[in-house]
Design an enzyme around this catalytic site. Structure first.
Site, mmCIF file in Angstrom:
data_model
loop_
_atom_site.group_PDB
_atom_site.id
_atom_site.type_symbol
_atom_site.label_atom_id
_atom_site.label_comp_id
_atom_site.label_asym_id
_atom_site.label_seq_id
_atom_site.Cartn_x
_atom_site.Cartn_y
_atom_site.Cartn_z
ATOM 1 N N HIS A 3 0.835 -1.213 0.000
ATOM 2 C CA HIS A 3 0.000 0.000 0.000
ATOM 3 C C HIS A 3 0.872 1.267 0.000
ATOM 4 O O HIS A 3 0.727 2.129 -0.875
ATOM 5 C CB HIS A 3 -0.915 -0.022 1.239
ATOM 6 C CG HIS A 3 -1.788 1.180 1.372
ATOM 7 N ND1 HIS A 3 -3.111 1.207 0.969
ATOM 8 C CD2 HIS A 3 -1.539 2.422 1.871
ATOM 9 C CE1 HIS A 3 -3.613 2.416 1.213
ATOM 10 N NE2 HIS A 3 -2.680 3.172 1.754
ATOM 11 N N GLU A 4 1.780 1.340 0.958
ATOM 12 C CA GLU A 4 2.639 2.531 1.033
ATOM 13 C C GLU A 4 3.537 2.602 -0.206
ATOM 14 O O GLU A 4 3.865 3.683 -0.683
ATOM 15 C CB GLU A 4 3.472 2.542 2.313
ATOM 16 C CG GLU A 4 2.663 2.493 3.623
ATOM 17 C CD GLU A 4 1.588 3.565 3.759
ATOM 18 O OE1 GLU A 4 1.754 4.648 3.184
ATOM 19 O OE2 GLU A 4 0.567 3.287 4.433
HETATM 20 ZN ZN ZN Z 1 -2.882 5.246 2.110
#
Ligand code: ZN
Length: 502
Positions: free
Chosen positions: A267-268
């Site tokens: 995600h990051e």
């Molecule tokens: Zn986020």
């Protein structure tokens, strides 16, 4: 000062932006240090520095000379190149915003938020909503007032939404959430009634030092250049960017959970690729970095869910996952792994929610903050309304406020209108996938080989490289046409019908 030429004003604009970016850089490094490496009892001096730096940053933009500069540039807009024109427009908006909020209200609000953070933390720990309620009431009042300063011509909540997603309004969101509710609530009920997926092997003992190596591997698969992107460990994962050559992500390892950090990294990593993919021309200007929360989340969630939780990606990484964790995954097949990382189950906590149920957590918060800002829901009734909506949308009983309306830090931090961007991001991503496949044909054969270069290349070409040059709605429309939540509900319906064999 008076400007003798457009050239001179442009120079001043450039200088102002570079200085702003330098201050942001310093503050960003301080925050990164505070959350990663700084020893526990070192906050005092850093707090002082951050307070002074924040004041300097505020004064830099609020300086009345900027008003002259920005009006000069506005008057000479026809002589400006498109980038400079947009820079002046963005700065002008920020400048006017600062002018509208009286300084004493700004300071009082900062003090209130600081107190509210501490009260909220304690209230959450002790399940004591009434102690937090008076603070929340004041924060809501301030936000309603600020909304009027931002834009007195629209309903207050629309003005707040616009702060996070320029151009967004309740009309669009009401339609969006109605469509989600109509298709997802019954789908989730069917998933709940189906045979549940076994994911117990994901909760065996996974040593942190091996998980760290696994993170390195994931970043490699995502094609992240480690000489421009670092990874550190924090309580809550986040991404911060100083410029397009220096981006940092963080994660959090849990020894009894393989997937928590795995999907945080992906995600990051999606946020980071967006920042890294920005064109050099926007560095050190107001247009550097991702354009909005919604578009940013579209990128992070695209990698996390659409790619990271796809059968093709599971196929690509599974041999390596087994190599890292041979004992923990003994007897586990690729299909078991794929199903386990997609297990869906209505739950109480937003940040632990799965791909299918996540947006319903957002919908609860949207309904409540919309009513709070409109003045149709009293703060004291928030817990009751929270419980009612969780029952209605997710079919779960909320036992207390710690696991209910006190779980998130957003409201105590003064963020109203922020939550919807999480849901919008997910939906934007699903529509981008359809467009991407129209352009590239089948992308999954590449993904199954662990090659994300075409996917990232497409996103870079259409989204990343533009940084904040276009407004979010403009950018989205230019790539995908009109926003339509049906792409997202179709994507989820198809995926979970198959996954749960409904
Ligand atoms: Zn986020």
């Amino acid at each position: 000062m008076r400007y003798e030429s457009t050239q001179q004003a442009m120079e001043a604009l450039k200088k102002l932006q570079q200085t702003q970016k330098a201050y942001d850089h310093v503050l960003g490094v301080l925050y990164l240090d505070a959350t990663t490496a700084a020893p526990g009892d070192t906050w005092e001096g850093r707090g002082k520095t951050m307070e002074i730096m924040s004041q300097i940053t505020y004064d830099l933009l609020a300086d009345p000379q900027n008003g002259e500069l920005l009006s000069y540039l506005e008057e000479h807009a026809r002589e400006l190149d498109p980038q400079t024109k947009r820079e002046a427009e963005v700065l002008g908006k920020n400048y006017r915003q600062l002018q509208r909020i009286p300084a004493e209200e700004y300071v009082a609000y900062s003090v209130l938020l600081n107190d509210a953070q501490n009260v909220w933390k304690k209230a959450k720990k002790e399940d004591d909503f009434p102690s937090f309620a008076p603070y929340l009431e004041k924060i809501v009042d301030y936000n309603r007032k600020f909304a009027g300063y931002y834009n007195p011509n629209v309903p207050p909540y629309d003005a707040l939404l616009n702060e996070y997603e320029e151009g967004m309004c309740m009309e669009t969101l009401d339609r969006f959430f109605r469509e989600l509710r109509e298709s997802l609530v019954p789908l989730i009920a069917r998933v709940k009634a189906a045979e549940q997926i076994d994911d117990s092997f994901l909760h065996k003992h996974y040593p942190v030092e091996v998980q760290r190596k696994f993170s390195d591997y994931l970043m490699e698969v995502m094609g992240m250049d480690r000489s421009h992107c670092g990874i550190a460990e924090t309580e809550h994962p986040y991404t911060t960017n100083f410029n397009n050559k220096d981006v940092r992500i963080t994660t959090h390892y849990y020894e009894d959970n393989l997937v928590s950090s795995m999907f945080s990294v992906i995600h990051e990593g999606g946020h980071a690729l967006y920042e890294l993919g920005a064109d050099d021309r926007y560095n050190y200007t107001a247009l550097s970095g991702g354009v909005s929360m919604g578009i940013h989340e579209s990128q992070s969630r695209f990698y996390e869910n659409i790619i990271g939780r796809s059968p093709a990606f599971a196929h690509a990484i599974f041999p390596k996952v087994k190599e890292f964790f041979p004992e923990q995954l003994e007897g586990v097949e690729e299909e078991d792994f794929y199903r386990a990382i997609n297990k869906a189950e209505p739950s109480l906590i937003r940040i632990e929610a799965d791909e299918l149920t996540y947006t319903l957590h957002i919908m609860v918060r949207y309904e409540i903050e919309k009513q709070l800002i409109a003045g149709t829901l009293a703060v004291c009734h928030v817990p009751r309304e929270w419980k009612r909506l969780y029952r209605e949308y997710l079919g779960v009983e909320v036992p207390n406020d710690t696991l209910g309306c006190l779980q998130d830090s957003h409201w105590s931090g003064g963020s109203f209108g922020y939550f919807p961007s999480y849901a919008l991001g997910s939906a934007y991503g699903a529509q981008m996938l359809v467009k991407m496949q129209e352009d590239l044909g089948d992308i999954w054969a590449d993904v199954a080989r662990g090659d994300l270069s075409k996917v990232t290349g497409w996103l870079r070409e259409h989204i990343h490289r533009h940084a904040s040059f276009y407004k979010p709605g403009e950018l989205f429309r230019s790539v995908c046409g009109e926003f339509d939540p049906k792409f997202y509900t179709d994507y989820l319906t198809e995926k979970y019908t198959r996954l749960y064999r409904l």
